[in-house]
Design a protein around this motif. Sequence first.
Motif, PDB file in Angstrom:
ATOM      1  N   LEU A 169      -4.919 -43.530 -29.132  1.00  0.00           N
ATOM      2  CA  LEU A 169      -3.708 -43.021 -29.775  1.00  0.00           C
ATOM      3  C   LEU A 169      -4.002 -42.515 -31.185  1.00  0.00           C
ATOM      4  N   LEU A 170      -5.132 -42.942 -31.765  1.00  0.00           N
ATOM      5  CA  LEU A 170      -5.490 -42.553 -33.131  1.00  0.00           C
ATOM      6  C   LEU A 170      -6.318 -41.263 -33.187  1.00  0.00           C
ATOM      7  N   GLU A 171      -6.558 -40.635 -32.045  1.00  0.00           N
ATOM      8  CA  GLU A 171      -7.243 -39.345 -32.041  1.00  0.00           C
ATOM      9  C   GLU A 171      -6.353 -38.307 -32.713  1.00  0.00           C
ATOM     10  N   MET A 172      -6.893 -37.603 -33.713  1.00  0.00           N
ATOM     11  CA  MET A 172      -6.096 -36.601 -34.423  1.00  0.00           C
ATOM     12  C   MET A 172      -5.971 -35.315 -33.599  1.00  0.00           C
ATOM     13  N   PRO A 173      -4.773 -34.752 -33.516  1.00  0.00           N
ATOM     14  CA  PRO A 173      -4.620 -33.456 -32.840  1.00  0.00           C
ATOM     15  C   PRO A 173      -5.401 -32.380 -33.588  1.00  0.00           C
TER      16      PRO A 173
END
Length: 252
Positions: A169-173
Amino acid sequence: MNETVSIIVPVYNAEKYIVETIEHVAAQTYGDWELLLVVDGGGDASGRVIREYMESRSESRLRILENRENMGAARARNRGLREAAGRYIAYVDADDLWMPDKLKEQLQFMRERQAAFVFTGYEFADEQGAGTGKVVHVPERLSYREALKNTTIFTSTVMFDTQKIPRDLLEMPDIKSEDTALWWKVLRNGYTAYGLDRNLVLYRRPAQSLSSNKLEAVRRIWNLYRRAEGLSVPASAYNFFFWAWRAVKRRV
């Protein structure tokens, strides 16, 4: 128990500032950290400067990751996230500076609030890294709807607990203003951001930085509302009004 803070720094053409940023991390009163320096291509000597610094200090907590080509800040931070060994994830931009008690105070605050996502106040600094006296105060907490109107969360102040928030969920777009897009994504998934209203970061603003380009900032925030969040034009305009008012207030 793993109480390590993994600090991720995307490094792009930052040879002028990166050693000072590293030294401010090394001066932290909380010592259980690792610093992941993701050199993201670029045409300067950032990688060499970092390697020379590491060799001169023999500091095992420093790690350098190098991209052959410039991948952009989002993918650089995501690479750091994948390599991070710590429970906690923090970010600092390659030209920003931390106060010595930043990690200590923030971790204590996070534990007291039993929070998964925290951020702090900060002070604007000039190109030499000297504080200007303009301190940005932060609210006690922000929900998703509140954060759409208040983009006061600054990247170099953020910390996440990966025992409470899944790492994926912490992957940056991979879009412009990827940091704000990440905060909104996390909050949209039901988390609350808690603000520690203490000035623990110096936000250096070089004269020609992206953040100082006001027209570009307007385009980026509008595109986030319309494309990333899928808001209607009226809803985007409503949130944009509050964003603009607070953005001016922070800088005046």
